[in-house]
Design a protein around this motif. Structure first.
Motif, PDB file in Angstrom:
ATOM      1  N   ILE A   1       7.608  -2.465  -9.166  1.00  0.00           N
ATOM      2  CA  ILE A   1       8.044  -1.831 -10.415  1.00  0.00           C
ATOM      3  C   ILE A   1       6.882  -1.107 -11.082  1.00  0.00           C
ATOM      4  CG2 ILE A   1       8.918  -2.279 -12.742  1.00  0.00           C
ATOM      5  CD1 ILE A   1      10.522  -4.617 -11.553  1.00  0.00           C
ATOM      6  N   LEU A   2       5.718  -1.771 -11.109  1.00  0.00           N
ATOM      7  CA  LEU A   2       4.535  -1.167 -11.731  1.00  0.00           C
ATOM      8  C   LEU A   2       4.114   0.105 -10.996  1.00  0.00           C
ATOM      9  CD1 LEU A   2       2.149  -1.353 -13.750  1.00  0.00           C
ATOM     10  CD2 LEU A   2       0.935  -2.695 -12.005  1.00  0.00           C
ATOM     11  N   ILE A   3       4.060   0.035  -9.679  1.00  0.00           N
ATOM     12  CA  ILE A   3       3.649   1.195  -8.879  1.00  0.00           C
ATOM     13  C   ILE A   3       4.606   2.362  -9.093  1.00  0.00           C
ATOM     14  CG2 ILE A   3       3.442   2.054  -6.510  1.00  0.00           C
ATOM     15  CD1 ILE A   3       1.062   0.396  -7.384  1.00  0.00           C
TER      16      ILE A   3
ATOM     17  N   GLY B   1       4.972   5.077  -0.158  1.00  0.00           N
ATOM     18  CA  GLY B   1       5.550   4.719   1.129  1.00  0.00           C
ATOM     19  C   GLY B   1       5.138   3.356   1.633  1.00  0.00           C
ATOM     20  N   GLU B   2       4.006   2.834   1.155  1.00  0.00           N
ATOM     21  CA  GLU B   2       3.509   1.556   1.644  1.00  0.00           C
ATOM     22  C   GLU B   2       4.117   0.354   0.925  1.00  0.00           C
ATOM     23  OE1 GLU B   2      -0.723   1.593   1.403  1.00  0.00           O
ATOM     24  OE2 GLU B   2      -0.978   3.106   2.966  1.00  0.00           O
ATOM     25  N   TRP B   3       4.763   0.595  -0.231  1.00  0.00           N
ATOM     26  CA  TRP B   3       5.160  -0.519  -1.070  1.00  0.00           C
ATOM     27  C   TRP B   3       6.616  -0.960  -0.898  1.00  0.00           C
ATOM     28  CZ3 TRP B   3       2.802  -4.199  -3.634  1.00  0.00           C
ATOM     29  CH2 TRP B   3       1.465  -4.020  -4.018  1.00  0.00           C
ATOM     30  N   TYR B   4       7.400  -0.238  -0.115  1.00  0.00           N
ATOM     31  CA  TYR B   4       8.829  -0.550  -0.053  1.00  0.00           C
ATOM     32  C   TYR B   4       9.306  -0.696   1.383  1.00  0.00           C
ATOM     33  CZ  TYR B   4       8.550   0.801  -4.909  1.00  0.00           C
ATOM     34  OH  TYR B   4       8.183   0.874  -6.227  1.00  0.00           O
TER      35      TYR B   4
ATOM     36  N   PHE C   1      -4.313   0.708 -11.782  1.00  0.00           N
ATOM     37  CA  PHE C   1      -3.133  -0.034 -11.322  1.00  0.00           C
ATOM     38  C   PHE C   1      -2.496   0.458 -10.029  1.00  0.00           C
ATOM     39  CE2 PHE C   1      -3.032  -0.457 -16.035  1.00  0.00           C
ATOM     40  CZ  PHE C   1      -3.252  -1.818 -16.102  1.00  0.00           C
ATOM     41  N   PHE C   2      -2.797   1.671  -9.557  1.00  0.00           N
ATOM     42  CA  PHE C   2      -2.055   2.259  -8.450  1.00  0.00           C
ATOM     43  C   PHE C   2      -2.656   1.840  -7.103  1.00  0.00           C
ATOM     44  CE2 PHE C   2       0.069   6.102  -6.457  1.00  0.00           C
ATOM     45  CZ  PHE C   2       1.346   5.758  -6.856  1.00  0.00           C
ATOM     46  N   HIS C   3      -2.640   0.532  -6.846  1.00  0.00           N
ATOM     47  CA  HIS C   3      -3.272   0.001  -5.645  1.00  0.00           C
ATOM     48  C   HIS C   3      -2.337   0.051  -4.444  1.00  0.00           C
ATOM     49  CE1 HIS C   3      -5.593  -1.988  -8.926  1.00  0.00           C
ATOM     50  NE2 HIS C   3      -6.604  -1.780  -8.089  1.00  0.00           N
ATOM     51  N   GLN C   4      -2.939   0.045  -3.253  1.00  0.00           N
ATOM     52  CA  GLN C   4      -2.199  -0.155  -2.018  1.00  0.00           C
ATOM     53  C   GLN C   4      -1.977  -1.651  -1.830  1.00  0.00           C
ATOM     54  OE1 GLN C   4      -5.317   2.494  -0.026  1.00  0.00           O
ATOM     55  NE2 GLN C   4      -3.581   2.725   1.387  1.00  0.00           N
TER      56      GLN C   4
END
Length: 430
Positions: free
Chosen positions: A13-15, A128-131, A188-191
């Motif tokens: 959600i944060l990303i 693309g990496e978070w979902y 906050f926009f970490h991998q």
């Protein structure tokens, strides 16, 4: 809900939220220049040609630098690249209103376009990496609304600042906001790998460790399906900017709308784009699971059909015009985040390439070339062949984009069946 999934859900959600706001805010620094052109013409005595140079100074580096510098996000990390580029873009435009010299304007816009060129590729790599793969297109499609919403908000903010405080104030406030978003991205926009979170439902065959070797542009272009996707994005973007830049004039001169009506009804295309972008990802994941190219091919074709029907029924009145413009916008803009984000990012990560930012930059940069080429081309076509010629040109481009996506889908199906591509085989033999 499994308690182990809570940290993942919170991060997702944060990303999504921070990334959406950050990329939407980038348009706050693109839109003001179009809003204040009349002031630059009247107050600084800029000619139409000089005003056109301002567009080129922004759009040309945005397209070219995506192609050339897309791999930067892969090499130095997408979070740092995205955040720092937002900060650079904010710095470039913060003082814009304090100058009156054309060459200073051109330099600042060039710097702004170069900085923003790296934002979309880096953003797409992290998203693309978070979902999980099964909802990949839904996420990319919904996320893609940030570009269209950002454009509308950017114009509104610029108009408000221009009318309330004068044109010189239309740049500082957006720059401060974008700079703030740059800091949020860095924070906050970490991998997932940076925060030690594993995302279930990801195809691990595409996540093998990379050799660390950076691919050249030629090597990227040889990735199967990537040239076809790039050509399709070029066609769709060229059509979209034709509509953005020429539709109000067409409605005014050809269909005899009033100025207010022409301005109002031209936004129907953009509204369709917002809804289309959100809807197509859901449709692809529900009806075309594992076959997103087939669904986007249908969308491109239906955009062509809508343009044809709009041309035929142009004299039938505003109701028909609005419906068909809405459909054309939805089917044209809908595939944008899929073809310009999801698909190339996936291709860039296949076989351990670690080149998602590079492939997204190549595709979106190649497509963005159409945004500044359409102006002079459409100008010549409409002068020689009239407004009908312009629509034939857009319909032809849209059909070419359809064919390109169709060819990409055939290549994908062939590779999945492990049948060698005869063209590639011949090249290897030669």
């Amino acid at each position: 809900m499994n308690i182990c999934s809570s940290p993942l859900l919170g991060r997702q959600i944060l990303i999504f939220a921070v990334g959406w706001l950050a990329y939407a805010s980038a348009y706050f620094l693109r839109k003001p220049i179009g809003v204040v052109k009349t002031d630059l013409e009247s107050e600084l005595s800029f000619t139409k040609s000089q005003l056109g140079l301002l567009d080129t100074a922004l759009l040309l580096p945005y397209a070219v630098m995506q192609i050339l510098l897309g791999p930067v996000g892969d090499k130095f990390g997408p979070r740092k690249t995205f955040g720092i580029c937002l900060l650079f873009a904010a710095v470039s435009m913060a003082s814009f209103g304090h100058w009156s010299n054309l060459y200073v304007f051109l330099f600042l816009l060039f710097f702004n376009g170069t900085a923003q060129a790296l934002c979309w590729p880096s953003c797409m790599k992290i998203i693309g990496e978070w979902y999980p793969d099964k909802i990949r297109n839904t996420i990319f499609g919904t996320f893609g609304t940030c570009a269209f919403a950002g454009g509308v908000l950017g114009t509104g903010i610029a108009v408000y600042l221009q009318t309330t405080h004068g044109w010189r104030s239309a740049f500082l406030t957006p720059s401060i906001f974008v700079g703030g978003m740059g800091f949020l991205i860095l924070m906050f926009f970490h991998q997932p790998s940076e925060v030690g979170i594993e995302v279930p439902g990801k195809d691990q065959s595409n996540s093998r460790k990379s050799s660390g070797q950076q691919l050249s542009l030629l090597q990227l272009w040889k990735i199967p399906m990537l040239p076809e996707i790039a050509i399709a994005v070029f066609c769709l973007k060229a059509v979209r900017y034709c509509m953005y830049m020429w539709l109000p004039m067409y409605l005014l001169n050809q269909l005899k709308y009033s100025k207010v009506q022409a301005g109002m009804f031209s936004t129907t295309f953009e509204i369709g784009g917002v809804i289309g972008s959100a809807a197509i990802g859901i449709v692809l994941d529900k009806l075309y699971a594992g076959r997103p190219l087939v669904g986007t091919c249908f969308s491109c074709f239906l955009s062509s059909v809508a343009l044809i029907l709009f041309l035929i029924t142009g004299s039938w009145g505003m109701t028909f015009n609005s419906v068909l413009l809405f459909l054309a916008g939805g089917f044209n803009c809908g595939p944008d985040s899929i073809l310009g984000g999801s698909v190339p990012a996936e291709l860039g990560e296949m076989e351990g390439r670690n080149a998602a930012a590079a492939t997204v930059g190549l595709v979106n940069g190649f497509g963005s070339v159409g945004t500044f080429l359409e102006g002079p081309i459409v100008g010549i076509i409409s002068t020689v062949f009239g407004w009908t010629g312009m629509f034939y040109f857009m319909i032809g481009l849209s059909l070419l984009g359809t064919f390109s996506v169709f060819r990409a889908s055939i290549i994908k199906a062939r590779r999945e069946r492990q049948i060698p591509d005869p063209v590639a085989l011949n090249e290897e033999l030669l």
